[in-house]
Design a protein around this motif. Sequence first.
Motif, PDB file in Angstrom:
ATOM      1  N   TYR A   4       0.819  -1.210   0.000  1.00 40.25           N
ATOM      2  CA  TYR A   4       0.000   0.000   0.000  1.00 40.25           C
ATOM      3  C   TYR A   4       0.858   1.266   0.000  1.00 40.25           C
ATOM      4  N   GLN A   5       2.030   1.195   0.594  1.00 41.00           N
ATOM      5  CA  GLN A   5       2.945   2.334   0.550  1.00 41.00           C
ATOM      6  C   GLN A   5       3.518   2.495  -0.857  1.00 41.00           C
ATOM      7  N   PHE A   6       3.874   1.375  -1.466  1.00 41.72           N
ATOM      8  CA  PHE A   6       4.417   1.405  -2.820  1.00 41.72           C
ATOM      9  C   PHE A   6       3.388   1.951  -3.802  1.00 41.72           C
ATOM     10  N   SER A   7       2.137   1.526  -3.690  1.00 40.83           N
ATOM     11  CA  SER A   7       1.105   2.018  -4.620  1.00 40.83           C
ATOM     12  C   SER A   7       0.848   3.506  -4.428  1.00 40.83           C
ATOM     13  N   THR A   8       0.994   3.987  -3.207  1.00 45.12           N
ATOM     14  CA  THR A   8       0.824   5.419  -2.947  1.00 45.12           C
ATOM     15  C   THR A   8       1.957   6.205  -3.596  1.00 45.12           C
ATOM     16  N   ARG A  10       3.705   5.247  -6.218  1.00 44.34           N
ATOM     17  CA  ARG A  10       3.480   5.185  -7.669  1.00 44.34           C
ATOM     18  C   ARG A  10       2.443   6.201  -8.107  1.00 44.34           C
ATOM     19  N   LEU A  11       1.369   6.355  -7.317  1.00 45.06           N
ATOM     20  CA  LEU A  11       0.350   7.349  -7.649  1.00 45.06           C
ATOM     21  C   LEU A  11       0.947   8.748  -7.620  1.00 45.06           C
ATOM     22  N   THR A  14       2.790   9.399 -10.746  1.00 46.43           N
ATOM     23  CA  THR A  14       1.840   9.623 -11.838  1.00 46.43           C
ATOM     24  C   THR A  14       1.262  11.028 -11.774  1.00 46.43           C
ATOM     25  N   VAL A  15       0.856  11.458 -10.593  1.00 48.36           N
ATOM     26  CA  VAL A  15       0.231  12.774 -10.420  1.00 48.36           C
ATOM     27  C   VAL A  15       1.212  13.897 -10.738  1.00 48.36           C
ATOM     28  N   PHE A  16       2.444  13.782 -10.258  1.00 47.55           N
ATOM     29  CA  PHE A  16       3.411  14.860 -10.419  1.00 47.55           C
ATOM     30  C   PHE A  16       4.284  14.731 -11.671  1.00 47.55           C
ATOM     31  N   GLY A  17       4.197  13.613 -12.364  1.00 48.14           N
ATOM     32  CA  GLY A  17       4.876  13.470 -13.635  1.00 48.14           C
ATOM     33  C   GLY A  17       6.260  12.855 -13.593  1.00 48.14           C
ATOM     34  N   ASN A  18       6.913  12.895 -12.444  1.00 51.35           N
ATOM     35  CA  ASN A  18       8.215  12.238 -12.327  1.00 51.35           C
ATOM     36  C   ASN A  18       8.549  12.016 -10.849  1.00 51.35           C
ATOM     37  N   PHE A  54      -5.901  12.550  -1.244  1.00 50.07           N
ATOM     38  CA  PHE A  54      -5.386  13.900  -1.445  1.00 50.07           C
ATOM     39  C   PHE A  54      -4.696  14.010  -2.804  1.00 50.07           C
ATOM     40  N   LEU A  55      -3.907  13.002  -3.165  1.00 49.28           N
ATOM     41  CA  LEU A  55      -3.240  12.991  -4.469  1.00 49.28           C
ATOM     42  C   LEU A  55      -4.269  12.985  -5.601  1.00 49.28           C
ATOM     43  N   ASN A  56      -5.332  12.236  -5.450  1.00 47.97           N
ATOM     44  CA  ASN A  56      -6.381  12.211  -6.472  1.00 47.97           C
ATOM     45  C   ASN A  56      -7.058  13.560  -6.605  1.00 47.97           C
TER      46      ASN A  56
END
Length: 64
Positions: A4-8, A10-11, A14-18, A54-56
């Motif tokens: 769950y930490q890894f998926s967060t 990764r998100l 994705t959100v910030f682009g790099n 929050f990221l979403n």
Amino acid sequence: MKSYQFSTLRLAITVFGNARKARSWMSRSQKLFCDKSALEVMETAEECERVREFLNRIDHGLIS
């Protein structure tokens, strides 16, 4: 690192682009997290879900 930490993380990339921008945001203290960084609060699956929500919101333009 838990899945769950890894998926967060990764998100965040994705959100910030790099990874650099994601790491910068994840390391910065946030008022939403009681002046802790997202990395500091991501100890449980529930806390990671809060960070992902929050990221979403950022990704959908609800928070700048």
